[in-house]
Write a protein that holds these residues in place. Structure first.
Motif, PDB file in Angstrom:
ATOM      1  N   GLN A  55       1.010  -1.211   0.189  1.00  0.00           N
ATOM      2  CA  GLN A  55       0.063   0.068  -0.078  1.00  0.00           C
ATOM      3  C   GLN A  55       0.797   1.252  -0.179  1.00  0.00           C
ATOM      4  N   THR A  56       0.563   2.035  -0.914  1.00  0.00           N
ATOM      5  CA  THR A  56       1.385   3.349  -0.828  1.00  0.00           C
ATOM      6  C   THR A  56       0.458   4.488  -0.441  1.00  0.00           C
ATOM      7  N   PRO A  57       1.058   5.556   0.013  1.00  0.00           N
ATOM      8  CA  PRO A  57       0.224   6.606   0.630  1.00  0.00           C
ATOM      9  C   PRO A  57      -0.684   7.265  -0.852  1.00  0.00           C
ATOM     10  N   ASP A  58      -1.945   7.677  -0.446  1.00  0.00           N
ATOM     11  CA  ASP A  58      -2.822   8.318  -1.503  1.00  0.00           C
ATOM     12  C   ASP A  58      -2.308   9.289  -2.299  1.00  0.00           C
ATOM     13  N   TRP A  59      -1.321  10.094  -1.742  1.00  0.00           N
ATOM     14  CA  TRP A  59      -0.629  11.080  -2.613  1.00  0.00           C
ATOM     15  C   TRP A  59       0.197  10.312  -3.617  1.00  0.00           C
ATOM     16  N   LEU A  60       0.805   9.307  -3.419  1.00  0.00           N
ATOM     17  CA  LEU A  60       1.654   8.661  -4.440  1.00  0.00           C
ATOM     18  C   LEU A  60       0.668   7.573  -5.474  1.00  0.00           C
ATOM     19  N   GLN A  61      -0.619   7.684  -5.151  1.00  0.00           N
ATOM     20  CA  GLN A  61      -1.471   7.056  -6.082  1.00  0.00           C
ATOM     21  C   GLN A  61      -1.892   8.016  -7.248  1.00  0.00           C
ATOM     22  N   GLY A  62      -1.750   9.311  -7.021  1.00  0.00           N
ATOM     23  CA  GLY A  62      -2.175  10.117  -8.008  1.00  0.00           C
ATOM     24  C   GLY A  62      -1.209  10.548  -9.140  1.00  0.00           C
ATOM     25  N   GLN A  63      -1.111  11.437  -9.731  1.00  0.00           N
ATOM     26  CA  GLN A  63      -0.509  12.036 -10.823  1.00  0.00           C
ATOM     27  C   GLN A  63       0.073  13.604 -10.609  1.00  0.00           C
ATOM     28  N   ILE A  64       1.121  13.611 -11.366  1.00  0.00           N
ATOM     29  CA  ILE A  64       1.968  15.066 -11.159  1.00  0.00           C
ATOM     30  C   ILE A  64       1.830  15.650 -12.540  1.00  0.00           C
ATOM     31  N   LEU A  65       1.547  16.749 -12.655  1.00  0.00           N
ATOM     32  CA  LEU A  65       1.373  17.445 -13.963  1.00  0.00           C
ATOM     33  C   LEU A  65       2.843  17.669 -14.319  1.00  0.00           C
ATOM     34  N   ILE A  66       3.543  16.910 -15.343  1.00  0.00           N
ATOM     35  CA  ILE A  66       4.912  17.221 -15.415  1.00  0.00           C
ATOM     36  C   ILE A  66       4.809  18.423 -16.614  1.00  0.00           C
ATOM     37  N   LEU A  67       4.229  18.378 -17.722  1.00  0.00           N
ATOM     38  CA  LEU A  67       3.827  19.542 -18.737  1.00  0.00           C
ATOM     39  C   LEU A  67       2.377  19.667 -18.734  1.00  0.00           C
TER      40      LEU A  67
END
Lengths: 305, 396
Positions: A121-133
Motif C-alpha cells: 500500500q502506498t500513500p494516497d498522494w503517491l497514487q495520483g499523478q503529477i502534471l509534468i508538462l
C-alpha cells in the motif's frame, strides 16, 4: 510529441529500476567475482519485507525504511552461511549453489507469505499523478522511482569513487590478494559489499512492488534482464551498468510503443501487432549480441579485469 | 579474462534450466479409474492450479471418491505455466501412469503443446480452462472436450456488452499468445464500433504496462478492453489506476478479474465491466452446493477455474457411470461425455458439434461486501445459449 516524451519517461523509470538491481549484481558479480543467481531472490524478499512491514506500520516509508536493513541483513546472512565458501570455487559451482537458493527462497516465500502474492500500500498522494508538462500527467509513484534511482546512482558514484570504502572495493576487485596483504580484512569487506548489494536488490524490489504486485518468482525474469545489463555495460562496471540499464529500459519501451505503428504503415494491423511484439522483445537481445560482437568485454569494461 | 559472452551463456542456460521435480506417482493396481490432471501448481499463478485442484477434489468428495462404483485416483502434475513442461508431464501421465482420462490445463499455449500425444493415444482430454480456437474448428477431435468454454466466447460477450453500452471507439490490450489472439478476435467479431488501437504484450513475462497505458491516454478511446489472466491482471489495474485513467476511461475485461485476483485488486476493479460464464450467485442447486461446500472446506471463495474443474469431474463421472466403467469402449465413452448428463454449476450446459459448450455468458461486476471483503455478482445475461463461431468449421 508528448507521447514520445512520456514513453521516454517510462523507459527511464524501467531502466532505473533495472539499474538498482544490476548495481547490486555488479558489486557482487563484477567486483567479488561471485555469480549470484539468487540476487533476484533478494529482490523478491525485499519486496515481501516491504509489504509485511508496510502492513505492520501502516506507512509505506516506515515499511521501506525497515525493509532495506532487513534485506541487507538477509544478504549478509546468506553470504556468511552459504556463499562464503564459494568464492574460490568455479563459477559453475556458484551457479549451482545460488540456483538452489532461488528454489529455496521461492519455497520459503510460499511458506511464509502464501502463494497468492501481496500488495504494497502506498500513500494516497503517491497514487495520483503529477502534471509534468501541460497535458502530461505522470503517475507520481513512477516519478518517485525515477528520483530514487537517480539518487541511488549518485550515492553509488560518490561511494565508489570518493570514499575509502569505495577505494577498497575497487582495489579488491582488481587484486584481492594484494588488498589482503595490505592488512585489510577482505572477508569482512566482501560481507559488507554483499550486504550493500542485497540492500540495493531489496530497494529495487520494494520500489517495484507497488507497480507490479509482490509475487513468488518475481525476481527470476527480471534477473535475466539485469544480467543482460551487466553484460552490455561491462562486468564490474557501475557506470556501464547505469548506461546499459537506461538504454535497455528506453529501447524496450520505445520498441513496444512505436514498432506496431511503424510496421503498421506497411503491414496489416494484426500482422503488425504480432510482429512488433515479437520484435520489441527481441530488441534488447539484438542489442546485446551487437555489443558482444563489437566489444566482447561490454561497453565500459571495468579497468583491471 | 573470461569473456562476457561465455559468462552470459553459462548464466542464462542455468537460469532457463527447468527444475525437474516430477512427483513420483506409484503405479497402481487395476480396477481403478485413473485421471491425470495437469495444471499450474508452482510459480506466480499457482493459486489457480490450487483452485482447480481443490474443486476437483471437492467433486470427488461429493461423488464418494467413486465413479460408476469404481474407485478413482487422480494424479496431479505441475506444468509450471510452461508449454514444454506441460507436454512432458502429459506424456508421463500417458506412458508411465497409463491414465484413462487427462484433464486440466489453464493456459492455451500449454494445452496446444500437450494435446497431441493424448489424442493420438485415443485418450479423452477434458480441458477445464483453456479453449483454443485451434481445437474448436477444423482441428476438433472426438477425444477432446472443453468443460470450460471456447476462448472467443467470453470476449464476444464483451463485444456485445460494448455495443449495449454504446461504445464507439475502443482500445484493446491483450497478451500475445493463443488465448490473447482468440480474445481480441472474439471482441472484434461482435463489436460494432471502431478499434482505434491494439497492443499485444509479451506473455507471460511482461509485468509493466506503462508503455501501453501511455498509448491509451494519448489515443483517448471511449473504453478499454483488457485480457490479462492471473497476476498480470492485478498489475494492469494497479498501473491503470496510478496513471489516473480509471475514472476517465472505463475498462471492459474477461478472465482478468476472479475470486483470486480480486483479493489484490479490491477497489481498483470497482465500476468496471466483465463477462463470465459462471458466477457464485447463479441460482442452481448444483452451484449452491459447490460454492457452499468449497467455502466450508477451503475457507475461500472459488474462482471460475474451480467451477469448471468441478464440472469436469462430474462430466467424467457421468460418462463412467453411463458406460458402467467399461472404458475400453471408446465410442460409448465419447457418446456419454457428449451427452453431458450431469448437473452443471452453470445451469444450462450442453456440448456443440465440436465438443465445446453451448452456454450463457453473463455480465458481472465487482462489489464491496464489507470493508475488507470483495465479491463478484451477476448483472445480466449477455449471450444466451451461445455457440462459438468455430463450431461450423468442425466436421465431426
Amino acid at each position: 510529441m508528448l507521447l514520445i516524451f512520456e514513453q521516454f519517461l517510462n523507459g527511464l523509470q524501467i531502466g532505473l529500476l533495472l539499474f538498482l538491481l544490476a548495481a547490486g549484481l555488479t558489486l557482487v558479480f563484477g567486483i567479488m567475482d561471485m555469480v549470484n543467481l539468487a540476487h533476484g531472490s533478494l529482490y523478491m524478499m525485499g519486496a515481501y519485507f516491504a509489504a509485511v512491514f508496510t502492513e505492520w506500520t501502516g506507512s509505506f516509508f516506515l515499511g521501506a525504511a525497515l525493509a532495506l536493513p532487513a534485506g541487507a541483513l538477509l544478504g549478509i546472512a546468506v553470504e556468511m552461511i552459504a556463499l562464503r565458501t564459494l568464492y574460490t570455487r568455479d563459477h559453475l559451482d556458484q551457479v549451482l549453489a545460488t540456483f538452489g537458493l532461488i528454489l529455496f527462497f521461492n519455497e520459503l516465500a510460499r511458506l511464509m507469505f502464501g502463494a497468492g502474492g501481496m500488495t504494497i500500500q502506498t500513500p494516497d498522494w503517491l497514487q495520483g499523478q503529477i502534471l509534468i508538462l501541460p497535458g502530461l500527467p505522470y503517475p507520481s509513484y513512477r516519478f518517485l522511482i525515477i528520483l530514487v534511482g537517480l539518487l541511488c546512482a549518485a550515492f553509488l558514484y560518490v561511494l565508489v569513487q570518493r570514499t575509502r570504502l569505495g577505494m577498497l572495493i575497487r582495489a579488491g576487485a582488481s587484486n584481492r590478494e594484494m588488498v589482503g596483504a595490505l592488512g585489510i580484512n577482505i572477508k569482512q569487506l566482501f560481507t559488507l559489499v554483499f550486504g550493500l548489494g542485497s540492500a540495493l536488490a531489496a530497494l529495487a524490489g520494494l520500489m517495484a512492488g507497488p507497480v507490479t504486485t509482490v509475487q513468488i518468482g518475481m525476481g527470476d525474469n527480471i534477473l535475466i534482464l539485469a544480467l543482460v545489463v551487466i553484460v552490455i555495460g561491462g562486468i564490474g562496471s557501475l557506470p556501464g551498468a547505469f548506461i546499459a540499464a537506461l538504454a535497455i529500459g528506453i529501447i524496450d519501451t520505445m520498441g513496444r510503443a512505436f514498432l506496431p505503428n511503424i510496421l503498421g504503415s506497411f503491414l496489416s494491423p494484426s500482422e503488425a501487432s504480432t510482429l512488433a511484439t515479437a520484435l520489441s522483445s527481441m530488441l534488447i537481445y539484438i542489442l546485446m549480441a551487437a555489443v558482444l560482437v563489437l566489444r566482447p568485454a561490454g561497453l565500459f569494461p571495468a579497468p583491471g579485469r | 579474462m573470461r569473456s562476457a559472452f561465455k559468462t552470459f551463456a553459462l548464466l542464462s542456460t542455468a537460469l532457463m534450466a527447468v527444475p525437474f521435480m516430477a512427483g513420483d506417482a506409484a503405479a497402481q493396481a487395476a480396477k481403478k479409474i485413473k485421471i491425470g490432471f495437469v495444471t499450474t501448481l508452482s510459480g506466480p499463478n499457482a493459486a489457480y492450479g490450487r483452485d482447480m485442484q481443490n474443486a476437483f477434489n471437492l467433486a470427488l468428495d461429493h461423488l464418494g471418491k467413486k465413479m460408476g462404483g469404481v474407485p478413482v485416483e487422480v494424479i496431479y502434475e505441475d506444468d509450471e505455466q510452461k508449454p514444454e513442461v506441460g507436454k512432458q508431464k502429459t506424456e508421463k501421465l500417458l506412458q508411465r501412469d497409463k491414465v484413462d482420462f487427462v484433464a486440466g490445463y489453464i493456459w492455451s499455449n500449454v494445452l496446444l503443446a500437450s494435446y497431441k500425444p493424448v489424442l493420438d493415444a485415443d485418450t479423452f482430454l477434458i480441458s477445464t480452462n483453456a479453449g483454443p480456437s485451434q481445437l474448436a474448428g477444423e482441428g476438433c477431435s472426438p477425444y477432446f472436450f472443453a468443460a470450460s468454454w471456447q476462448n472467443d466466447q467470453n470476449h464476444m460477450a464483451v463485444g456485445e456488452l460494448l455495443n449495449q453500452k454504446g461504445i464507439k471507439k475502443l482500445y484493446m490490450v491483450a497478451p500475445n499468445y493463443a488465448a490473447g489472439v482468440d480474445g481480441t478476435n472474439g471482441v472484434k467479431s461482435l463489436f460494432k464500433g471502431q478499434v482505434i488501437g491494439q497492443d499485444m504484450t509479451k506473455w507471460p513475462d511482461q509485468l509493466d504496462f506503462s508503455g501501453e497505458i501511455s498509448k491509451i491516454r494519448a489515443a483517448k478511446p471511449e473504453a478499454v478492453y483488457v485480457f490479462f489472466p492471473g497476476r498480470a491482471g492485478v498489475q494492469f489495474f494497479q498501473q491503470y489506476s496510478q496513471a489516473g485513467l480509471k475514472k476517465d476511461i472505463p475498462v471492459y475485461s474477461a478472465f482478468t478479474i476472479d475470486a483470486v485476483t480480486l483479493k489484490l485488486q479490491k477497489d481498483l476493479v470497482l465500476d468496471t465491466y466483465l463477462t463470465s460464464t459462471w458466477g457464485t450467485d447463479l441460482p442452481y442447486a448444483a452451484n449452491t452446493k459447490f460454492v457452499t461446500d468449497y467455502k466450508k472446506k477451503y475457507n475461500e471463495t472459488p474462482a471460475f477455474y474451480g467451477a469448471q474443474s468441478y464440472d469436469a469431474a462430474n462430466l467424467i463421472a457421468s460418462a463412467v457411470a453411463a458406460t458402467k466403467g467399461n472404458l475400453k469402449d471408446k465410442k460409448a465413452v465419447g457418446a456419454a461425455l457428449k451427452a453431458a448428463k450431469f448437473d452443471s454449476v452453470r445451469g444450462p450446459f450442453k456440448f456443440g458439434n465440436n465438443n465445446f459448450p453451448i452456454q450463457n455468458v453473463y455480465q458481472q461486476e465487482a462489489y464491496k461486501v464489507s470493508d475488507t471483503e470483495y465479491d463478484l455478482r451477476t448483472v445480466s445475461t449477455v449471450l444466451t445459449a451461445h455457440t462459438d463461431p468455430h463450431a461450423a468449421k468442425c466436421k465431426m
